[in-house]
Scaffold this motif. Structure first.
Motif, mmCIF file in Angstrom:
data_model
loop_
_atom_site.group_PDB
_atom_site.id
_atom_site.type_symbol
_atom_site.label_atom_id
_atom_site.label_comp_id
_atom_site.label_asym_id
_atom_site.label_seq_id
_atom_site.Cartn_x
_atom_site.Cartn_y
_atom_site.Cartn_z
ATOM 1 N N GLU A 135 -2.858 -11.650 8.396
ATOM 2 C CA GLU A 135 -3.054 -12.714 7.410
ATOM 3 C C GLU A 135 -3.476 -12.170 6.046
ATOM 4 O OE1 GLU A 135 -6.895 -12.214 9.696
ATOM 5 O OE2 GLU A 135 -4.834 -12.598 10.293
ATOM 6 N N LYS A 136 -3.950 -10.923 5.988
ATOM 7 C CA LYS A 136 -4.361 -10.327 4.719
ATOM 8 C C LYS A 136 -3.364 -9.300 4.193
ATOM 9 C CE LYS A 136 -9.319 -10.717 4.550
ATOM 10 N NZ LYS A 136 -10.534 -9.979 4.240
ATOM 11 N N SER A 137 -2.284 -9.061 4.909
ATOM 12 C CA SER A 137 -1.295 -8.073 4.478
ATOM 13 C C SER A 137 -0.694 -8.500 3.146
ATOM 14 C CB SER A 137 -0.209 -7.949 5.537
ATOM 15 O OG SER A 137 0.700 -6.965 5.160
ATOM 16 N N ASN A 138 -0.470 -7.525 2.265
ATOM 17 C CA ASN A 138 0.127 -7.859 0.968
ATOM 18 C C ASN A 138 1.173 -6.842 0.568
ATOM 19 O OD1 ASN A 138 -1.137 -5.648 -0.187
ATOM 20 N ND2 ASN A 138 -2.549 -6.845 -1.412
ATOM 21 N N LYS A 139 1.735 -7.040 -0.604
ATOM 22 C CA LYS A 139 2.859 -6.223 -1.068
ATOM 23 C C LYS A 139 2.473 -4.765 -1.285
ATOM 24 C CE LYS A 139 2.025 -7.413 -5.849
ATOM 25 N NZ LYS A 139 2.498 -8.039 -7.036
ATOM 26 N N HIS A 140 1.201 -4.474 -1.619
ATOM 27 C CA HIS A 140 0.815 -3.096 -1.906
ATOM 28 C C HIS A 140 0.904 -2.214 -0.660
ATOM 29 C CE1 HIS A 140 -0.269 -4.144 -5.940
ATOM 30 N NE2 HIS A 140 -1.146 -5.042 -5.514
ATOM 31 N N GLU A 141 0.410 -2.708 0.470
ATOM 32 C CA GLU A 141 0.507 -1.938 1.715
ATOM 33 C C GLU A 141 1.969 -1.719 2.094
ATOM 34 O OE1 GLU A 141 -1.800 -4.459 1.546
ATOM 35 O OE2 GLU A 141 -3.700 -3.490 2.078
ATOM 36 N N ASN A 142 2.779 -2.774 1.971
ATOM 37 C CA ASN A 142 4.204 -2.653 2.318
ATOM 38 C C ASN A 142 4.916 -1.664 1.400
ATOM 39 O OD1 ASN A 142 3.835 -4.584 4.297
ATOM 40 N ND2 ASN A 142 4.397 -6.272 2.958
ATOM 41 N N ARG A 143 4.636 -1.738 0.097
ATOM 42 C CA ARG A 143 5.272 -0.831 -0.862
ATOM 43 C C ARG A 143 4.857 0.610 -0.584
ATOM 44 N NH1 ARG A 143 3.345 -2.126 -6.238
ATOM 45 N NH2 ARG A 143 4.407 -4.085 -5.935
ATOM 46 N N LEU A 144 3.573 0.809 -0.299
ATOM 47 C CA LEU A 144 3.079 2.159 -0.019
ATOM 48 C C LEU A 144 3.793 2.760 1.183
ATOM 49 C CD1 LEU A 144 0.963 4.389 -0.661
ATOM 50 C CD2 LEU A 144 -0.527 3.246 0.983
ATOM 51 N N MET A 145 3.921 2.000 2.248
ATOM 52 C CA MET A 145 4.536 2.525 3.455
ATOM 53 C C MET A 145 6.044 2.730 3.303
ATOM 54 S SD MET A 145 1.882 3.136 5.012
ATOM 55 C CE MET A 145 2.568 3.871 6.457
ATOM 56 N N GLU A 146 6.673 2.004 2.380
ATOM 57 C CA GLU A 146 8.101 2.208 2.120
ATOM 58 C C GLU A 146 8.349 3.460 1.291
ATOM 59 O OE1 GLU A 146 9.305 -1.375 0.183
ATOM 60 O OE2 GLU A 146 9.270 -2.548 2.030
ATOM 61 N N GLN A 147 7.411 3.795 0.396
ATOM 62 C CA GLN A 147 7.627 4.895 -0.543
ATOM 63 C C GLN A 147 7.129 6.238 -0.055
ATOM 64 O OE1 GLN A 147 5.670 3.675 -4.120
ATOM 65 N NE2 GLN A 147 7.402 2.462 -4.814
ATOM 66 N N ILE A 148 6.250 6.246 0.891
ATOM 67 C CA ILE A 148 5.604 7.504 1.292
ATOM 68 C C ILE A 148 6.439 8.230 2.344
ATOM 69 C CG2 ILE A 148 4.182 6.712 3.208
ATOM 70 C CD1 ILE A 148 1.842 8.110 1.767
ATOM 71 N N TRP A 149 6.376 9.550 2.329
ATOM 72 C CA TRP A 149 7.018 10.346 3.366
ATOM 73 C C TRP A 149 6.015 11.396 3.833
ATOM 74 C CZ3 TRP A 149 8.873 10.632 -1.715
ATOM 75 C CH2 TRP A 149 8.663 11.832 -2.373
ATOM 76 N N PRO A 150 6.224 11.986 5.002
ATOM 77 C CA PRO A 150 5.236 12.905 5.572
ATOM 78 C C PRO A 150 4.892 14.076 4.643
ATOM 79 C CG PRO A 150 6.866 12.351 7.218
ATOM 80 C CD PRO A 150 7.337 11.764 5.911
ATOM 81 N N ASN A 151 3.619 14.382 4.588
ATOM 82 C CA ASN A 151 3.062 15.500 3.817
ATOM 83 C C ASN A 151 3.378 15.429 2.323
ATOM 84 O OD1 ASN A 151 1.620 16.862 5.836
ATOM 85 N ND2 ASN A 151 3.543 17.653 6.639
ATOM 86 N N GLN A 152 3.597 14.248 1.836
ATOM 87 C CA GLN A 152 3.819 14.069 0.414
ATOM 88 C C GLN A 152 2.503 14.291 -0.334
ATOM 89 O OE1 GLN A 152 5.278 10.235 -0.600
ATOM 90 N NE2 GLN A 152 5.654 10.778 -2.715
ATOM 91 N N ILE A 153 2.591 14.908 -1.498
ATOM 92 C CA ILE A 153 1.409 15.126 -2.321
ATOM 93 C C ILE A 153 1.369 14.013 -3.361
ATOM 94 C CG2 ILE A 153 0.254 16.675 -3.926
ATOM 95 C CD1 ILE A 153 1.667 18.983 -2.405
ATOM 96 N N ILE A 154 0.287 13.260 -3.345
ATOM 97 C CA ILE A 154 0.159 12.102 -4.229
ATOM 98 C C ILE A 154 -0.864 12.401 -5.315
ATOM 99 C CG2 ILE A 154 -0.441 9.661 -4.363
ATOM 100 C CD1 ILE A 154 0.339 9.473 -1.380
ATOM 101 N N ASP A 155 -0.490 12.081 -6.534
ATOM 102 C CA ASP A 155 -1.395 12.242 -7.676
ATOM 103 C C ASP A 155 -1.998 10.887 -7.989
ATOM 104 O OD1 ASP A 155 -2.732 13.515 -9.758
ATOM 105 O OD2 ASP A 155 -1.124 13.062 -11.184
ATOM 106 N N LEU A 156 -3.315 10.755 -7.810
ATOM 107 C CA LEU A 156 -3.981 9.494 -8.102
ATOM 108 C C LEU A 156 -4.141 9.306 -9.594
ATOM 109 C CD1 LEU A 156 -6.748 9.582 -5.369
ATOM 110 C CD2 LEU A 156 -4.767 8.098 -5.426
ATOM 111 N N PRO A 157 -4.070 8.066 -10.076
ATOM 112 C CA PRO A 157 -4.280 7.825 -11.511
ATOM 113 C C PRO A 157 -5.748 8.024 -11.863
ATOM 114 C CG PRO A 157 -4.045 5.757 -10.352
ATOM 115 C CD PRO A 157 -3.785 6.848 -9.347
ATOM 116 N N VAL A 158 -6.010 8.156 -13.163
ATOM 117 C CA VAL A 158 -7.377 8.374 -13.653
ATOM 118 C C VAL A 158 -8.242 7.196 -13.390
ATOM 119 C CG1 VAL A 158 -8.765 8.853 -15.686
ATOM 120 C CG2 VAL A 158 -6.556 9.919 -15.396
#
Length: 158
Positions: A135-158
């Motif tokens: 009931e709390k799932s939203n577009k951000h979790e779905n987008r994250l799981m669609e875009q990520i791949w194993p051992n990807q290096i992610i740069d967080l914003p400032v």
């Protein structure tokens, strides 16, 4: 004026995706922290994975390997366990941003040389983010799981 090489175009696309992915991950982490869906620390994460692997959405680890051989082996074992249980594993490029995003709102203690001391509950050597309730799932979790791949290096914003 010349057209950019194919490699340059791919690099530009990757940078845009990584920025978007870092922003999305930041939003997901803030929301997960507010919902108390974050587990941090190698031993806490290992215990949680052993008991509830189906509740874990994502495993995050720092990009740099720990200097300690035992910690490095623990990271590899957690990573292997996550992959075996279909849990995405991603690396974070900047640990300071990672720590500040997960930081505790309580006042930090100071060491003898006036450097802040992290509370033991905020060990960022390994972080698990749990799935939100349906009931709390939203577009951000779905987008994250669609875009990520194993051992990807992610740069967080400032």
């Amino acid at each position: 004026m010349t057209l950019p090489d194919k490699e340059e175009v791919n690099n530009m696309k990757n940078k845009k995706v990584e920025k978007t992915l870092g922003d999305t991950l930041s939003k997901v982490m803030r929301r997960a922290k507010a919902d108390d869906r974050i587990t941090s620390g190698v031993f806490e994460c290992a215990s949680y994975l052993e008991s509830f692997p189906e509740l874990v959405m994502l495993c995050l680890m720092p990009e740099t390997a720990p200097d300690d051989i035992a910690a490095s082996i623990q990271h590899k074992l957690i990573e292997a366990y996550c992959l075996e249980n279909d849990i995405q594993v991603a690396k974070i490029s900047n640990c300071e941003k990672f720590i500040s995003l997960l930081g505790d709102e309580s006042p930090q203690q100071k060491s003898a040389n006036d450097k802040p001391v992290m509370s033991p509950s905020m060990d960022c050597s390994c972080v698990l983010i749990g799935w939100p309730p349906k009931e709390k799932s939203n577009k951000h979790e779905n987008r994250l799981m669609e875009q990520i791949w194993p051992n990807q290096i992610i740069d967080l914003p400032v």
